[in-house]
Design a protein around this motif. Structure first.
Motif, short mmCIF file in Angstrom:
data_model
loop_
_atom_site.label_atom_id
_atom_site.label_comp_id
_atom_site.label_asym_id
_atom_site.label_seq_id
_atom_site.Cartn_x
_atom_site.Cartn_y
_atom_site.Cartn_z
N UNK A 135 10.26 2.37 2.78
CA UNK A 135 9.32 1.24 2.84
C UNK A 135 9.94 -0.02 2.22
N UNK A 136 10.74 0.16 1.20
CA UNK A 136 11.40 -1.00 0.58
C UNK A 136 12.34 -1.66 1.59
N UNK A 137 13.12 -0.84 2.31
CA UNK A 137 14.04 -1.39 3.30
C UNK A 137 13.27 -2.02 4.47
N UNK A 138 12.19 -1.36 4.85
CA UNK A 138 11.36 -1.88 5.95
C UNK A 138 10.75 -3.22 5.59
N UNK A 139 10.28 -3.33 4.35
CA UNK A 139 9.66 -4.59 3.91
C UNK A 139 10.70 -5.70 3.91
N UNK A 140 11.88 -5.37 3.42
CA UNK A 140 12.94 -6.37 3.36
C UNK A 140 13.30 -6.86 4.77
N UNK A 141 13.46 -5.93 5.71
CA UNK A 141 13.82 -6.30 7.09
C UNK A 141 12.71 -7.13 7.73
N UNK A 142 11.45 -6.75 7.49
CA UNK A 142 10.33 -7.44 8.14
C UNK A 142 10.14 -8.85 7.55
N UNK B 138 11.04 14.23 -4.35
CA UNK B 138 12.20 13.71 -3.61
C UNK B 138 11.74 13.08 -2.29
N UNK B 139 10.78 13.72 -1.60
CA UNK B 139 10.26 13.15 -0.34
C UNK B 139 9.61 11.79 -0.58
N UNK B 140 8.85 11.70 -1.68
CA UNK B 140 8.19 10.42 -1.98
C UNK B 140 9.23 9.36 -2.32
N UNK B 141 10.31 9.78 -3.00
CA UNK B 141 11.40 8.85 -3.30
C UNK B 141 12.05 8.33 -2.03
N UNK B 142 12.23 9.24 -1.05
CA UNK B 142 12.80 8.85 0.24
C UNK B 142 11.88 7.81 0.92
N UNK C 39 0.83 -1.20 0.00
CA UNK C 39 0.00 0.00 0.00
C UNK C 39 0.87 1.26 0.00
N UNK C 40 1.85 1.28 0.89
CA UNK C 40 2.68 2.49 1.02
C UNK C 40 3.60 2.70 -0.18
N UNK C 41 4.14 1.61 -0.72
CA UNK C 41 5.01 1.73 -1.89
C UNK C 41 4.19 2.21 -3.09
N UNK C 42 2.99 1.65 -3.26
CA UNK C 42 2.14 2.05 -4.39
C UNK C 42 1.65 3.50 -4.21
N UNK C 43 1.41 3.90 -2.97
CA UNK C 43 0.97 5.28 -2.73
C UNK C 43 2.07 6.27 -3.09
N UNK C 44 3.31 5.98 -2.65
CA UNK C 44 4.43 6.87 -2.99
C UNK C 44 4.66 6.90 -4.49
#
Lengths: 120, 203
Positions: B62-69, B53-57, B21-26
């Motif tokens: 979220x990509x790193x968070x998904x990977x860690x989780x 740039x904020x959305x890219x951040x 959801x968050x990746x698609x929203x950004x």
């Protein structure tokens, strides 16, 4: 024509609102389903766009509440979904939504959907 | 299918839904911003590019968070590391990079974190999950928001409460517990205590 858009991501709401205004619509913005309900009751928009995953009251709950209100039930609702999975669509259908748009979407797609809803 | 597998699948689905959801929203935000710039909608292209740039951040976060989780749910463990992390700098980094305090315009922020508040922990985990929790707290707050910290405790308090924290915070809490961070949350506050006494790295 008034469009109510509810999404908890401020950046997305801001830019979608900009596109809608440029397309000639008046725009109301909400950060969650509860705010969307309040604004819908107050302003009776022509179309409501609801993100599904929002804090406090999510888009599906807001959709159900709007469709259960006789004064608002006739307003077309477009749900913004993150996943085009059967489960989400079934839940959206059960909540009474008319249309779906899967994220990521282009503002042009949203405006086309709104215009087709208004024509119907 | 065993109970453990079922529980793992339920967690994975919850995690997938949240991050997808968050990746698609950004991504939607970036697409919409680029279209606005292309169509010459806004006089202030600089501001639009800042929002891109904020959305890219956030996409990266979220990509790193998904990977860690995902790694935690599948492997059941989190690597113990001794990377030095400055909590105040990490917090300021998120606030600078996202620049949006809250949905509620009247929210004001009080930030008071001891500059000596440094911890040794898994930097990848803290730079992803910690920032996501902070982002969610800031995003859903209304009223006065206070972020205060001095070792071993960081507290985020919101005068009118949070309008809703995502369900996935329970999984984040479990992940933090494995590296000695005790996460507590309710409708008005979130706290993180860096407690090395009770480390348990098994899931």
């Amino acid at each position: 024509m008034k469009i109510l858009i509810a999404d908890d991501e401020l950046r997305l709401r801001k830019v979608v609102a900009l596109h809608l205004k440029k397309a000639g619509f008046a725009v109301l913005e909400a950060g969650n389903g509860k705010q969307a309900m309040t604004l819908a009751k107050e302003h009776k928009p022509d179309v409501i766009v609801l993100d599904i995953m929002m804090p406090e009251m999510d888009g599906l709950e807001a959709c159900e509440a709007i469709k259960a209100d006789p004064e608002l039930a006739g307003i077309p609702i477009i749900l913004l979904t993150a996943m085009a999975e059967a489960d989400d669509i079934e839940k959206g259908n059960a909540a009474g939504a008319e249309y779906y748009l899967t994220k990521p979407f282009s503002p042009k797609e949203l405006i086309d959907k709104i215009n087709s809803n208004l024509k119907n | 299918m065993s109970e453990n597998h079922r529980e793992c699948n339920t967690d994975l689905l919850l995690v997938y839904k949240y991050f997808s959801h968050n990746i698609r929203t950004s991504t939607s935000t970036i697409v919409a911003m680029m279209e606005a710039v292309k169509d010459g909608f806004d006089d202030d292209t600089g501001e639009m590019m800042e929002l891109v740039a904020q959305s890219g951040f956030l996409l990266d976060l979220f990509d790193r968070g998904m990977s860690a989780t995902f790694r935690y749910i599948v492997a059941g463990e989190i690597e113990k590391r001794d990377d030095e992390i400055e909590i105040g700098k990490l917090t300021e980094h998120l606030l600078e990079k996202t620049c949006v305090l809250s949905e509620t315009p009247e929210t004001d922020l009080e930030l008071d974190i001891d500059e000596k508040f440094k911890v040794k922990n898994n930097a990848y985990l803290l730079k992803s999950i910690f920032l996501i929790i902070l982002y969610e707290a800031v995003k859903t707050s209304s009223g006065k928001l206070e972020i205060t910290g001095a070792f071993p405790l960081l507290t985020i308090k919101c005068s009118n409460g949070f309008t809703g924290l995502p369900e996935i915070i329970q999984i984040f809490s479990e992940m933090f517990a494995k590296v000695g961070i005790l996460l507590k949350y309710d409708s008005n506050s979130i706290s993180m205590r860096f407690d090395y006494e009770n480390l348990d790295c098994r899931r």
